[in-house]
Motif scaffolding. Sequence first.
Motif, mmCIF file in Angstrom:
data_model
loop_
_atom_site.group_PDB
_atom_site.id
_atom_site.type_symbol
_atom_site.label_atom_id
_atom_site.label_comp_id
_atom_site.label_asym_id
_atom_site.label_seq_id
_atom_site.Cartn_x
_atom_site.Cartn_y
_atom_site.Cartn_z
ATOM 1 N N THR A 2 40.691 44.610 33.828
ATOM 2 C CA THR A 2 40.572 43.923 35.096
ATOM 3 C C THR A 2 39.165 43.426 35.297
ATOM 4 O OG1 THR A 2 41.086 44.070 37.434
ATOM 5 C CG2 THR A 2 40.209 46.043 36.425
ATOM 6 N N ARG A 33 44.638 44.453 44.310
ATOM 7 C CA ARG A 33 43.259 44.124 43.929
ATOM 8 C C ARG A 33 42.453 45.367 43.572
ATOM 9 N NH1 ARG A 33 43.133 39.069 42.419
ATOM 10 N NH2 ARG A 33 40.891 39.386 42.289
ATOM 11 N N GLN A 192 39.731 35.276 39.575
ATOM 12 C CA GLN A 192 38.667 35.869 38.788
ATOM 13 C C GLN A 192 38.512 35.139 37.456
ATOM 14 O OE1 GLN A 192 40.421 39.990 38.079
ATOM 15 N NE2 GLN A 192 39.528 39.566 36.085
ATOM 16 N N HIS A 230 46.483 40.504 36.910
ATOM 17 C CA HIS A 230 45.818 41.080 38.081
ATOM 18 C C HIS A 230 45.643 39.977 39.116
ATOM 19 C CE1 HIS A 230 44.746 44.668 35.681
ATOM 20 N NE2 HIS A 230 44.520 43.803 34.714
ATOM 21 N N GLY A 231 45.766 40.327 40.380
ATOM 22 C CA GLY A 231 45.604 39.347 41.441
ATOM 23 C C GLY A 231 46.929 38.898 42.008
#
Length: 297
Positions: A2, A33, A192, A230-231
Amino acid sequence: MTDSMTGPMTEPVVQLTDVRELARDLVVIPDRRVQLVPNVGLVGGTHSVLVIETGMGPRNAETVLGFAAEYARGRRLYLTSTHFHPEHAFGAQAFAGEATYLINRAQAEDLAAKGAGYLEMFRGLGEPVARQLEGVELPVPDLVYDSSYELDLGGRTVRLEATGRAHSRGDQVVTVPDAGVMFTGDLVEAGQFAIFPWFPPHDTDVSGLGWIGVMERLIATRPRVVVPGHGDCGGPELLADVRDYLRLLRDETWARRDSAMSEETMVAEITALMIERHPDWEGREWIEKGVVCMCAA
Protein backbone atom coordinates in the motif's frame (compact mmCIF):
# COMPACT_ATOMS: atom_id res chain seq x y z
CA MET A 1 1.47 -3.33 -0.77
CA THR A 2 0.00 0.00 0.00
CA ASP A 3 0.90 3.63 0.15
CA SER A 4 3.78 3.62 2.60
CA MET A 5 6.63 1.36 3.57
CA THR A 6 7.91 3.87 6.10
CA GLY A 7 6.59 5.66 9.17
CA PRO A 8 4.28 4.40 11.93
CA MET A 9 1.87 1.65 10.97
CA THR A 10 -1.69 1.31 12.13
CA GLU A 11 -3.00 -2.19 12.71
CA PRO A 12 -3.65 -3.65 9.22
CA VAL A 13 -6.98 -5.27 10.07
CA VAL A 14 -9.87 -6.08 7.73
CA GLN A 15 -13.08 -4.62 9.18
CA LEU A 16 -16.49 -5.82 8.09
CA THR A 17 -17.90 -2.32 8.02
CA ASP A 18 -19.29 -0.37 5.08
CA VAL A 19 -19.47 -3.47 2.88
CA ARG A 20 -20.50 -2.16 -0.51
CA GLU A 21 -22.70 -3.94 -3.04
CA LEU A 22 -21.48 -3.19 -6.56
CA ALA A 23 -23.92 -5.41 -8.45
CA ARG A 24 -26.22 -8.34 -7.87
CA ASP A 25 -24.44 -10.87 -5.63
CA LEU A 26 -21.17 -8.92 -5.79
CA VAL A 27 -19.76 -7.02 -2.81
CA VAL A 28 -16.53 -5.37 -1.70
CA ILE A 29 -15.17 -5.20 1.84
CA PRO A 30 -13.37 -1.84 1.56
CA ASP A 31 -9.85 -1.13 2.77
CA ARG A 32 -11.03 2.06 4.60
CA ARG A 33 -7.74 3.67 3.45
CA VAL A 34 -5.82 1.64 6.05
CA GLN A 35 -2.26 0.78 5.05
CA LEU A 36 -1.69 -2.87 4.10
CA VAL A 37 -5.40 -3.66 3.99
CA PRO A 38 -6.65 -4.57 0.50
CA ASN A 39 -10.08 -4.24 -0.99
CA VAL A 40 -11.62 -7.71 -0.67
CA GLY A 41 -14.23 -8.92 -3.14
CA LEU A 42 -16.92 -11.59 -3.12
CA VAL A 43 -18.67 -12.65 -6.32
CA GLY A 44 -21.55 -15.11 -6.20
CA GLY A 45 -23.36 -17.43 -8.57
CA THR A 46 -26.06 -20.01 -7.98
CA HIS A 47 -23.72 -22.71 -6.64
CA SER A 48 -20.40 -21.01 -5.82
CA VAL A 49 -18.82 -17.84 -4.43
CA LEU A 50 -15.38 -16.49 -5.34
CA VAL A 51 -13.40 -14.58 -2.69
CA ILE A 52 -10.77 -12.17 -4.01
CA GLU A 53 -7.85 -11.42 -1.61
CA THR A 54 -7.23 -12.83 1.87
CA GLY A 55 -6.04 -9.87 3.91
CA MET A 56 -2.75 -9.78 5.81
CA GLY A 57 -2.13 -13.08 7.59
CA PRO A 58 -4.34 -15.84 8.98
CA ARG A 59 -6.40 -13.78 11.45
CA ASN A 60 -7.53 -11.32 8.79
CA ALA A 61 -8.25 -14.24 6.49
CA GLU A 62 -10.35 -15.90 9.18
CA THR A 63 -12.44 -12.72 9.33
CA VAL A 64 -12.86 -12.79 5.55
CA LEU A 65 -13.64 -16.52 5.58
CA GLY A 66 -16.27 -16.06 8.28
CA PHE A 67 -17.96 -13.34 6.27
CA ALA A 68 -17.71 -15.40 3.08
CA ALA A 69 -19.21 -18.51 4.67
CA GLU A 70 -22.19 -16.52 5.93
CA TYR A 71 -22.53 -14.77 2.57
CA ALA A 72 -22.32 -18.05 0.63
CA ARG A 73 -25.06 -19.78 2.66
CA GLY A 74 -23.91 -23.24 1.69
CA ARG A 75 -22.53 -22.43 -1.72
CA ARG A 76 -19.06 -23.73 -2.61
CA LEU A 77 -16.18 -21.33 -1.96
CA TYR A 78 -13.28 -20.44 -4.24
CA LEU A 79 -10.40 -18.15 -3.31
CA THR A 80 -8.06 -16.17 -5.53
CA SER A 81 -5.49 -13.39 -5.04
CA THR A 82 -4.47 -10.73 -7.52
CA HIS A 83 -0.73 -11.19 -6.80
CA PHE A 84 1.55 -12.72 -4.20
CA HIS A 85 2.20 -9.77 -1.87
CA PRO A 86 1.45 -10.43 1.81
CA GLU A 87 -1.77 -8.46 2.33
CA HIS A 88 -3.27 -10.04 -0.77
CA ALA A 89 -2.28 -13.70 -0.42
CA PHE A 90 -0.62 -14.45 2.92
CA GLY A 91 -3.82 -15.55 4.63
CA ALA A 92 -4.75 -18.33 2.24
CA GLN A 93 -3.97 -21.02 4.83
CA ALA A 94 -7.16 -20.06 6.70
CA PHE A 95 -9.19 -21.20 3.68
CA ALA A 96 -7.58 -24.67 3.51
CA GLY A 97 -10.31 -27.31 3.42
CA GLU A 98 -12.96 -24.59 3.09
CA ALA A 99 -12.24 -23.16 -0.37
CA THR A 100 -10.40 -24.04 -3.57
CA TYR A 101 -7.44 -21.68 -3.99
CA LEU A 102 -7.02 -20.79 -7.67
CA ILE A 103 -4.28 -18.55 -9.12
CA ASN A 104 -2.16 -18.09 -12.23
CA ARG A 105 1.11 -19.99 -12.62
CA ALA A 106 3.39 -16.95 -12.50
CA GLN A 107 1.84 -15.90 -9.19
CA ALA A 108 2.31 -19.40 -7.79
CA GLU A 109 5.96 -19.25 -8.83
CA ASP A 110 6.31 -15.83 -7.16
CA LEU A 111 4.89 -17.26 -3.94
CA ALA A 112 7.32 -20.17 -4.00
CA ALA A 113 10.39 -18.13 -4.96
CA LYS A 114 9.84 -14.84 -3.12
CA GLY A 115 7.25 -15.52 -0.43
CA ALA A 116 9.72 -16.19 2.38
CA GLY A 117 11.70 -13.04 1.57
CA TYR A 118 8.61 -10.85 1.53
CA LEU A 119 7.40 -12.39 4.77
CA GLU A 120 10.69 -11.41 6.43
CA MET A 121 10.67 -7.93 4.87
CA PHE A 122 7.10 -7.18 5.94
CA ARG A 123 7.73 -8.42 9.46
CA GLY A 124 10.32 -5.67 9.68
CA LEU A 125 7.75 -2.96 8.96
CA GLY A 126 6.66 -2.75 12.58
CA GLU A 127 4.93 -4.60 15.37
CA PRO A 128 1.37 -4.15 14.01
CA VAL A 129 2.35 -5.88 10.77
CA ALA A 130 4.48 -8.52 12.47
CA ARG A 131 1.52 -9.43 14.70
CA GLN A 132 -0.70 -10.08 11.72
CA LEU A 133 1.99 -12.22 10.10
CA GLU A 134 2.44 -14.50 13.12
CA GLY A 135 1.93 -18.11 12.15
CA VAL A 136 1.87 -17.50 8.40
CA GLU A 137 2.34 -20.59 6.28
CA LEU A 138 3.09 -19.73 2.67
CA PRO A 139 0.17 -20.98 0.58
CA VAL A 140 0.26 -23.55 -2.18
CA PRO A 141 -2.63 -23.21 -4.64
CA ASP A 142 -5.07 -26.03 -5.32
CA LEU A 143 -5.53 -25.06 -8.98
CA VAL A 144 -3.11 -23.23 -11.29
CA TYR A 145 -3.74 -21.90 -14.77
CA ASP A 146 -1.36 -20.42 -17.35
CA SER A 147 -2.92 -17.43 -19.13
CA SER A 148 -6.68 -17.32 -18.39
CA TYR A 149 -9.38 -19.27 -16.62
CA GLU A 150 -13.17 -19.16 -16.88
CA LEU A 151 -14.66 -19.94 -13.46
CA ASP A 152 -18.31 -21.03 -13.52
CA LEU A 153 -20.09 -19.94 -10.34
CA GLY A 154 -23.50 -21.01 -11.58
CA GLY A 155 -25.31 -18.66 -13.93
CA ARG A 156 -22.29 -16.36 -13.79
CA THR A 157 -18.83 -16.82 -15.22
CA VAL A 158 -15.84 -14.96 -13.80
CA ARG A 159 -12.72 -14.51 -15.90
CA LEU A 160 -9.29 -14.72 -14.28
CA GLU A 161 -6.46 -13.48 -16.47
CA ALA A 162 -2.71 -13.33 -16.00
CA THR A 163 -1.50 -9.98 -17.32
CA GLY A 164 2.24 -10.57 -17.58
CA ARG A 165 4.90 -8.51 -15.81
CA ALA A 166 3.76 -5.17 -14.46
CA HIS A 167 3.45 -4.42 -10.73
CA SER A 168 4.74 -7.97 -10.23
CA ARG A 169 5.59 -10.90 -12.47
CA GLY A 170 2.41 -12.73 -11.53
CA ASP A 171 -0.30 -10.06 -11.66
CA GLN A 172 -3.85 -11.21 -12.27
CA VAL A 173 -7.07 -9.33 -12.99
CA VAL A 174 -10.50 -10.72 -12.17
CA THR A 175 -13.42 -9.63 -14.35
CA VAL A 176 -17.14 -10.19 -13.86
CA PRO A 177 -18.44 -9.61 -17.39
CA ASP A 178 -22.18 -9.57 -16.65
CA ALA A 179 -21.66 -6.82 -14.05
CA GLY A 180 -18.88 -4.91 -15.84
CA VAL A 181 -16.71 -5.11 -12.71
CA MET A 182 -12.92 -5.53 -12.75
CA PHE A 183 -10.68 -6.30 -9.77
CA THR A 184 -7.15 -5.10 -10.56
CA GLY A 185 -5.11 -5.64 -7.42
CA ASP A 186 -2.15 -3.29 -7.21
CA LEU A 187 -2.06 -2.63 -10.93
CA VAL A 188 -4.35 0.22 -9.92
CA GLU A 189 -4.53 2.29 -6.74
CA ALA A 190 -7.02 5.11 -6.25
CA GLY A 191 -5.62 8.43 -5.11
CA GLN A 192 -2.00 7.39 -4.85
CA PHE A 193 1.13 6.99 -6.90
CA ALA A 194 1.77 3.61 -8.50
CA ILE A 195 3.59 1.20 -6.20
CA PHE A 196 6.91 0.04 -7.63
CA PRO A 197 8.26 -2.90 -5.59
CA TRP A 198 11.78 -2.28 -6.92
CA PHE A 199 14.01 -3.93 -4.31
CA PRO A 200 17.30 -4.92 -5.97
CA PRO A 201 18.83 -7.43 -5.77
CA HIS A 202 15.92 -9.29 -4.19
CA ASP A 203 13.12 -8.30 -6.54
CA THR A 204 13.32 -6.35 -9.78
CA ASP A 205 10.44 -7.99 -11.62
CA VAL A 206 8.27 -4.86 -11.65
CA SER A 207 8.14 -3.55 -15.23
CA GLY A 208 7.05 0.02 -15.85
CA LEU A 209 6.86 -0.55 -19.60
CA GLY A 210 4.94 -3.78 -19.23
CA TRP A 211 2.60 -2.01 -16.83
CA ILE A 212 1.77 0.66 -19.41
CA GLY A 213 0.91 -2.03 -21.93
CA VAL A 214 -1.28 -3.85 -19.42
CA MET A 215 -3.18 -0.66 -18.60
CA GLU A 216 -3.79 0.03 -22.28
CA ARG A 217 -5.27 -3.46 -22.72
CA LEU A 218 -7.46 -3.11 -19.63
CA ILE A 219 -8.76 0.29 -20.76
CA ALA A 220 -9.80 -1.27 -24.07
CA THR A 221 -12.12 -3.68 -22.24
CA ARG A 222 -14.15 -0.70 -20.91
CA PRO A 223 -15.21 -1.97 -17.47
CA ARG A 224 -18.06 -0.18 -15.72
CA VAL A 225 -16.54 -0.40 -12.23
CA VAL A 226 -12.88 -0.79 -11.25
CA VAL A 227 -11.96 -2.17 -7.83
CA PRO A 228 -8.36 -1.11 -7.13
CA GLY A 229 -5.96 -2.91 -4.84
CA HIS A 230 -6.23 -0.02 -2.39
CA GLY A 231 -8.48 3.03 -2.34
CA ASP A 232 -12.01 3.77 -3.40
CA CYS A 233 -13.75 1.94 -6.22
CA GLY A 234 -14.35 4.01 -9.32
CA GLY A 235 -14.93 3.93 -13.03
CA PRO A 236 -12.58 3.35 -15.97
CA GLU A 237 -10.95 6.71 -15.28
CA LEU A 238 -8.91 4.92 -12.59
CA LEU A 239 -7.24 2.87 -15.34
CA ALA A 240 -6.55 5.98 -17.40
CA ASP A 241 -5.07 7.79 -14.39
CA VAL A 242 -2.52 5.02 -13.87
CA ARG A 243 -1.67 4.76 -17.57
CA ASP A 244 -1.19 8.50 -17.90
CA TYR A 245 0.98 8.69 -14.79
CA LEU A 246 3.18 5.82 -15.94
CA ARG A 247 3.58 7.33 -19.40
CA LEU A 248 4.60 10.67 -17.91
CA LEU A 249 6.98 8.96 -15.50
CA ARG A 250 8.59 7.10 -18.40
CA ASP A 251 8.88 10.17 -20.62
CA GLU A 252 10.28 12.45 -17.91
CA THR A 253 12.74 9.79 -16.77
CA TRP A 254 13.98 8.93 -20.24
CA ALA A 255 14.36 12.62 -21.15
CA ARG A 256 16.90 12.91 -18.32
CA ARG A 257 18.41 9.42 -18.31
CA ASP A 258 21.04 9.91 -20.97
CA SER A 259 22.12 13.37 -19.84
CA ALA A 260 24.84 14.20 -17.37
CA MET A 261 22.22 14.78 -14.68
CA SER A 262 22.80 12.88 -11.45
CA GLU A 263 20.24 10.35 -10.32
CA GLU A 264 19.62 12.43 -7.20
CA THR A 265 18.77 15.51 -9.27
CA MET A 266 16.66 13.49 -11.68
CA VAL A 267 14.63 11.98 -8.84
CA ALA A 268 14.17 15.39 -7.20
CA GLU A 269 12.97 17.06 -10.41
CA ILE A 270 10.56 14.29 -11.37
CA THR A 271 9.21 13.97 -7.84
CA ALA A 272 8.49 17.70 -7.73
CA LEU A 273 6.75 17.51 -11.12
CA MET A 274 4.58 14.55 -10.14
CA ILE A 275 3.54 16.12 -6.84
CA GLU A 276 2.64 19.30 -8.71
CA ARG A 277 0.46 17.25 -11.08
CA HIS A 278 -1.12 15.17 -8.30
CA PRO A 279 -0.87 17.13 -5.04
CA ASP A 280 -3.55 15.05 -3.32
CA TRP A 281 -2.11 11.62 -4.13
CA GLU A 282 -0.53 9.55 -1.37
CA GLY A 283 2.56 7.36 -1.53
CA ARG A 284 5.06 9.94 -2.73
CA GLU A 285 7.95 7.68 -1.73
CA TRP A 286 7.08 5.37 -4.62
CA ILE A 287 7.94 8.01 -7.23
CA GLU A 288 11.68 7.52 -6.70
CA LYS A 289 11.44 3.75 -7.09
CA GLY A 290 9.44 4.28 -10.27
CA VAL A 291 12.12 6.59 -11.67
CA VAL A 292 14.90 4.10 -10.92
CA CYS A 293 12.87 1.25 -12.43
CA MET A 294 12.18 3.25 -15.59
CA CYS A 295 15.88 4.13 -15.81
CA ALA A 296 16.70 0.44 -15.92
CA ALA A 297 14.13 -0.31 -18.61
